[in-house]
Design an enzyme around this catalytic site. Structure first.
Site, PDB file in Angstrom:
ATOM      1  N   CYS A 110      -3.319   8.771   3.481  1.00  0.00           N
ATOM      2  CA  CYS A 110      -2.998   8.195   2.171  1.00  0.00           C
ATOM      3  C   CYS A 110      -4.124   8.424   1.169  1.00  0.00           C
ATOM      4  O   CYS A 110      -3.899   8.437  -0.031  1.00  0.00           O
ATOM      5  CB  CYS A 110      -2.720   6.709   2.309  1.00  0.00           C
ATOM      6  SG  CYS A 110      -4.040   5.825   3.153  1.00  0.00           S
ATOM      7  N   GLU A 146       0.891  -1.169   0.000  1.00  0.00           N
ATOM      8  CA  GLU A 146       0.000   0.000   0.000  1.00  0.00           C
ATOM      9  C   GLU A 146       0.918   1.204   0.000  1.00  0.00           C
ATOM     10  O   GLU A 146       1.595   1.469   0.994  1.00  0.00           O
ATOM     11  CB  GLU A 146      -0.861   0.007   1.265  1.00  0.00           C
ATOM     12  CG  GLU A 146      -1.764  -1.194   1.423  1.00  0.00           C
ATOM     13  CD  GLU A 146      -2.919  -1.178   0.452  1.00  0.00           C
ATOM     14  OE1 GLU A 146      -3.246  -0.108  -0.083  1.00  0.00           O
ATOM     15  OE2 GLU A 146      -3.487  -2.250   0.191  1.00  0.00           O
TER      16      GLU A 146
HETATM   17  P1  NAP Z   1       8.184   4.904   4.738  1.00  0.00           P
HETATM   18  O1  NAP Z   1       9.328   5.799   5.035  1.00  0.00           O
HETATM   19  O2  NAP Z   1       8.220   4.115   3.492  1.00  0.00           O
HETATM   20  O3  NAP Z   1       8.059   3.940   6.002  1.00  0.00           O
HETATM   21  C1  NAP Z   1       7.028   2.987   6.090  1.00  0.00           C
HETATM   22  C2  NAP Z   1       7.448   1.879   7.038  1.00  0.00           C
HETATM   23  O4  NAP Z   1       8.546   1.159   6.459  1.00  0.00           O
HETATM   24  C3  NAP Z   1       7.955   2.384   8.385  1.00  0.00           C
HETATM   25  O5  NAP Z   1       7.551   1.484   9.377  1.00  0.00           O
HETATM   26  C4  NAP Z   1       9.462   2.354   8.207  1.00  0.00           C
HETATM   27  O6  NAP Z   1      10.148   2.254   9.413  1.00  0.00           O
HETATM   28  C5  NAP Z   1       9.616   1.093   7.388  1.00  0.00           C
HETATM   29  N1  NAP Z   1      10.854   0.997   6.644  1.00  0.00           N
HETATM   30  C6  NAP Z   1      11.595   1.987   6.110  1.00  0.00           C
HETATM   31  N2  NAP Z   1      12.660   1.473   5.450  1.00  0.00           N
HETATM   32  C7  NAP Z   1      12.579   0.118   5.566  1.00  0.00           C
HETATM   33  C8  NAP Z   1      13.370  -0.977   5.112  1.00  0.00           C
HETATM   34  N3  NAP Z   1      14.455  -0.776   4.375  1.00  0.00           N
HETATM   35  N4  NAP Z   1      12.984  -2.225   5.430  1.00  0.00           N
HETATM   36  C9  NAP Z   1      11.877  -2.447   6.163  1.00  0.00           C
HETATM   37  N5  NAP Z   1      11.083  -1.449   6.622  1.00  0.00           N
HETATM   38  C10 NAP Z   1      11.430  -0.186   6.328  1.00  0.00           C
HETATM   39  O7  NAP Z   1       6.821   5.702   4.725  1.00  0.00           O
HETATM   40  P2  NAP Z   1       6.253   6.724   5.813  1.00  0.00           P
HETATM   41  O8  NAP Z   1       7.029   7.996   5.705  1.00  0.00           O
HETATM   42  O9  NAP Z   1       6.131   6.068   7.137  1.00  0.00           O
HETATM   43  O10 NAP Z   1       4.782   6.935   5.294  1.00  0.00           O
HETATM   44  C11 NAP Z   1       4.438   7.921   4.357  1.00  0.00           C
HETATM   45  C12 NAP Z   1       4.106   7.309   3.031  1.00  0.00           C
HETATM   46  O11 NAP Z   1       3.206   6.233   3.214  1.00  0.00           O
HETATM   47  C13 NAP Z   1       3.421   8.267   2.092  1.00  0.00           C
HETATM   48  O12 NAP Z   1       4.063   8.220   0.859  1.00  0.00           O
HETATM   49  C14 NAP Z   1       2.002   7.725   1.969  1.00  0.00           C
HETATM   50  O13 NAP Z   1       1.436   7.914   0.706  1.00  0.00           O
HETATM   51  C15 NAP Z   1       2.167   6.286   2.251  1.00  0.00           C
HETATM   52  N6  NAP Z   1       0.961   5.728   2.842  1.00  0.00           N
HETATM   53  C16 NAP Z   1       0.204   4.880   2.100  1.00  0.00           C
HETATM   54  C17 NAP Z   1      -0.939   4.320   2.637  1.00  0.00           C
HETATM   55  C18 NAP Z   1      -1.785   3.353   1.854  1.00  0.00           C
HETATM   56  O14 NAP Z   1      -2.657   2.734   2.440  1.00  0.00           O
HETATM   57  N7  NAP Z   1      -1.586   3.194   0.571  1.00  0.00           N
HETATM   58  C19 NAP Z   1      -1.311   4.621   3.939  1.00  0.00           C
HETATM   59  C20 NAP Z   1      -0.524   5.491   4.663  1.00  0.00           C
HETATM   60  C21 NAP Z   1       0.620   6.039   4.114  1.00  0.00           C
HETATM   61  P3  NAP Z   1      10.777   3.540  10.129  1.00  0.00           P
HETATM   62  O15 NAP Z   1       9.643   4.454  10.452  1.00  0.00           O
HETATM   63  O16 NAP Z   1      11.436   2.964  11.319  1.00  0.00           O
HETATM   64  O17 NAP Z   1      11.721   4.141   9.132  1.00  0.00           O
END
Ligand code: NAP
Length: 517
Positions: free
Chosen positions: A295, A256
């Site tokens: 999102c 997602e």
């Molecule tokens: P993110 O930086 O991609 O992080 C998402 C999750 O992945 C966090 O728990 C993060 O942990 C973890 N993570 C990061 N690098 C990783 C790796 N190499 N291996 C495993 N896990 C890893 O995204 P975010 O900043 O939290 O969220 C914002 C984004 O999410 C926006 O772009 C938004 O569009 C999207 N979003 C989408 C939805 C949907 O349902 N489609 C819903 C909500 C948000 P850490 O926090 O510890 O880095």
């Protein structure tokens, strides 16, 4: 300072690496820290597979449903303390905190009730059975059974409660144990809920583990019966999808990711109509609720060219009414962005958009002396075709008005340039326009929301994800699918075609097709 703990192998563990601080985004004060490291992730996965999985699979759907209802009650009992944590660590005004926390308990209760309707069975029938032989004695039936591995859930920072429990509800009801990893910047709320789940003793041992901090080498220990359900950025989604072990073992993965959600106003909608009022209130809500860190929030607002001036003025007036400020105050409707990283990214994103658009209100400036505050921002594109509007997701309180001719086909083509989205909303009372927009938009979206006079009074806003409807979308949105009633369980189940003697197969007990959908 509090250090958030992981809950793995039946106990609480503090990481061993250097601390990462969590802040109050309204005051920038440090509140807690998280330390990664010090966890044997192979053992964590084994514990889920060997302990939690068998215990859950031994239960019927009704029994698992009862667990979900009990979890919903245990979390709800601490609602006030959880709202306070959300206000502190995520900067959410009370209404936004409730949206997240009640979303979590509501989704658990929904799946709990669904489990109860399925009763004593442990196998689901998928569709109708078919006669395969000369007579009905040789029979075929698709069934869904729980997979034998662990469900690894990696979630984004923006909905620490809902995002964690909507995934957990589906996995647990399907009979699969959960290993949860929340977004770090807002993990205090997730950690508290994880503690409630752990301490309640409602779930069998091994069915629920929680990781504060990084997942380390966890992904390298997954195999073909395990799964990863991820919510977050396209960048991290691509890393996970391409992880060598995920590719080698065909680890099932649901993504997602980003989405440039659109709202489209049709030319038939009169400015005195209920549909127009609904359009304005939904767009203003999406820009400001959770400070636009949703999102499903609208990022592109398509308006017939001759209406752009009026819509701009009406939206600016609606946004001016939203009180930005200290989320602890009851009159505040919009708080800060959740973290310094978010603050920097959103301001840079608004500045990029402002390079090719007029700023009607708000902007990239810091909106208060202290804290990560950005004002609700409306931009009006100089040229709706500029790539940046269709490629650059600014994950904050900002949206752009894009002018179009009023033709449904043109609107659909413009929206499709976003490359796939979670939800699009279209506002019209004209049947032929609606048909064209549905056919144009549906291939690019997991959900379409159709606003009209007849539903205005009863509708829930398009930004709200409901457990009965699927959440997810193709392309940029990750290509995944969550929720949607029992559809949400399928990711954690294996679909198998049973072929054999009819009575042996039907003895598993059919599920009415209405329950499956
Ligand atoms: P993110 O930086 O991609 O992080 C998402 C999750 O992945 C966090 O728990 C993060 O942990 C973890 N993570 C990061 N690098 C990783 C790796 N190499 N291996 C495993 N896990 C890893 O995204 P975010 O900043 O939290 O969220 C914002 C984004 O999410 C926006 O772009 C938004 O569009 C999207 N979003 C989408 C939805 C949907 O349902 N489609 C819903 C909500 C948000 P850490 O926090 O510890 O880095």
């Amino acid at each position: 300072m509090q250090t958030l703990e992981s809950l793995v192998l039946g106990r609480a563990v503090r990481g061993s690496d250097a601390p990462v601080q969590l802040h109050n985004p309204s005051t920038e004060e440090a509140l807690a820290d998280v330390r990664s490291g010090g966890i044997d992730f192979r053992a964590v996965v084994e514990y889920a597979r060997a302990t939690g999985g068998p215990a859950l699979r031994a239960m019927s759907f009704a029994q698992r449903g009862a667990l979900l209802k009990a979890l919903s009650g245990a979390i709800h009992a601490e609602r006030e303390a959880l709202i306070e944590l959300s206000i502190q660590n995520a900067g959410t005004p009370r209404g936004d905190a409730k949206f997240d926390i009640d979303g979590a308990t509501g989704t658990l209760a929904y799946y709990g009730a669904l489990g109860e309707t399925l009763g004593d069975r442990r196998v689901l029938f998928d569709g109708e059975g078919v006669q395969l032989g000369r007579t009905a004695r040789f029979w075929g039936q698709h069934v869904l059974v729980p997979r034998l591995g662990a469900a690894v859930h990696i979630n984004a920072f923006n909905f620490p409660a809902w995002n964690m429990m909507e995934k957990a509800a589906c996995a647990l009801l399907a009979g699969v144990p959960v290993i949860e990893k929340p977004g770090t910047s807002t993990a205090m709320l997730a950690a508290r809920i994880a503690r409630i789940v752990h301490d309640s003793g409602i779930l069998p041992a091994g069915a629920w583990q929680f990781i504060a901090g990084s997942v380390g080498d966890l992904i390298a220990h997954l195999d073909a019966q395990d799964s990863i359900a991820f919510t977050g950025s396209s960048r991290t989604a691509a890393l996970l999808r391409g992880h060598p072990n995920v590719v080698r073992n065909n680890v099932r993965i649901n993504l997602e990711a980003d989405s440039l959600n659109a709202a489209i106003l049709a030319p038939d909608v009169d400015s005195s109509s209920e549909t127009y009022a609904l359009f304005l209130s939904n767009v203003a809500l999406d820009i400001t609720q959770k400070s636009g860190q949703k999102c499903t929030a609208v990022r592109r607002i398509l308006v017939p060219r001759e209406r752009v001036g009026d819509v701009r003025a009406d939206l600016v007036a609606a946004l001016a009414k939203v009180k930005l400020g200290d989320p602890t105050l009851t009159e505040t409707r919009m708080g800060p962005l959740a973290s310094k990283a978010q603050f920097d990214e959103v301001r840079a994103g608004i500045a990029r958009l402002a390079g090719v658009a007029e700023v009607a209100c708000g902007g990239a400036e810091r909106a208060r002396d202290r804290g990560y505050f950005v004002a609700p921002t409306l931009l009006v594109a100089r040229d709706a075709n500029a790539d940046v509007f269709h490629a650059d997701e600014v994950f904050g309180p900002a949206a752009c008005v894009l002018a179009y001719s009023g033709a449904a086909d043109e609107a659909a083509a413009l929206v499709a340039r976003g490359g796939g989205g979670l939800v699009a909303s279209a506002y019209s009372n004209a049947g032929d326009w609606v048909e064209r927009i549905v056919l144009g938009l549906a291939p690019w979206h997991g959900r379409l929301w159709l606003g009209s006079d007849r539903m205005a009074e009863q509708s829930l806003p398009p930004g709200m994800v409901l457990p009965a409807s699927i959440h997810g979308g193709p392309g940029r949105a990750g290509g995944g699918e969550e929720l949607g009633g029992l559809r949400g369980l399928a990711f954690y189940q294996q679909r198998t075609a049973l072929q054999g003697f009819k009575s042996q197969i039907t003895a598993f007990g059919p599920v009415e097709s209405s329950a499956v959908s």
